[in-house]
Design a protein around this motif. Structure first.
Motif, mmCIF file in Angstrom:
data_model
loop_
_atom_site.group_PDB
_atom_site.id
_atom_site.type_symbol
_atom_site.label_atom_id
_atom_site.label_comp_id
_atom_site.label_asym_id
_atom_site.label_seq_id
_atom_site.Cartn_x
_atom_site.Cartn_y
_atom_site.Cartn_z
ATOM 1 N N GLU A 24 5.816 16.909 1.646
ATOM 2 C CA GLU A 24 5.218 16.467 0.723
ATOM 3 C C GLU A 24 3.885 15.920 0.928
ATOM 4 O O GLU A 24 3.519 15.679 2.025
ATOM 5 C CB GLU A 24 6.054 15.099 0.263
ATOM 6 N N SER A 25 2.950 15.495 -0.051
ATOM 7 C CA SER A 25 1.542 14.970 0.141
ATOM 8 C C SER A 25 1.426 13.699 0.184
ATOM 9 O O SER A 25 0.517 13.141 -0.048
ATOM 10 C CB SER A 25 0.764 15.648 -0.948
ATOM 11 N N GLU A 38 3.288 3.810 -0.582
ATOM 12 C CA GLU A 38 3.020 5.213 0.058
ATOM 13 C C GLU A 38 1.694 5.281 0.149
ATOM 14 O O GLU A 38 0.940 4.648 -0.106
ATOM 15 C CB GLU A 38 3.481 6.282 -1.079
ATOM 16 N N GLN A 48 0.988 15.689 -9.570
ATOM 17 C CA GLN A 48 2.080 14.478 -10.103
ATOM 18 C C GLN A 48 2.098 14.515 -11.468
ATOM 19 O O GLN A 48 1.574 15.038 -12.155
ATOM 20 C CB GLN A 48 1.594 13.325 -9.540
#
Length: 110
Positions: A24-25, A38, A48
């Motif tokens: 994931e980023s 995060e 997103q």
């Protein structure tokens, strides 16, 4: 460090080194109660969708353009954005070195 739940210190540069290795980023670095922290660094395109919690972005590095609903904002390192739960938003343009802290908080509005 990518899934550390309860820590008192996070080194942003160490966490950033993990991001390219993750599927994931983003990396969830801290969670406690209704707060989640995060580090986010989209690759090429920010895909997103609206989130169920309020969130704060604090730009760690890079620059670009952020869209919140129908408004566009230029951003650079050190800038702050508040995004209410459910709002359409995304980073529409960003430099290759772009990273941001993301702080989710408050009740979920599913």
């Amino acid at each position: 460090m990518a899934q550390t739940k309860n820590v008192n210190f996070i080194d942003e540069s160490d966490a950033a080194k993990l991001l390219p290795k993750l599927p994931e980023s983003f990396a969830v670095l801290f969670e406690r109660g209704d707060v989640s922290v995060e580090l986010f660094s989209p690759r090429g395109v920010d895909t997103q969708t609206p989130h169920a919690q309020d969130e704060i972005y604090i730009i760690s590095s890079g620059h670009g353009i952020f869209r919140l609903e129908d408004e566009l904002f230029d951003f650079e390192q050190g800038d702050f954005f508040f995004v209410p739960a459910g709002a359409e938003h995304r980073f529409v343009e960003f430099s290759d070195d772009f990273r941001t802290w993301v702080i989710f908080f408050g009740p979920r509005r599913d």
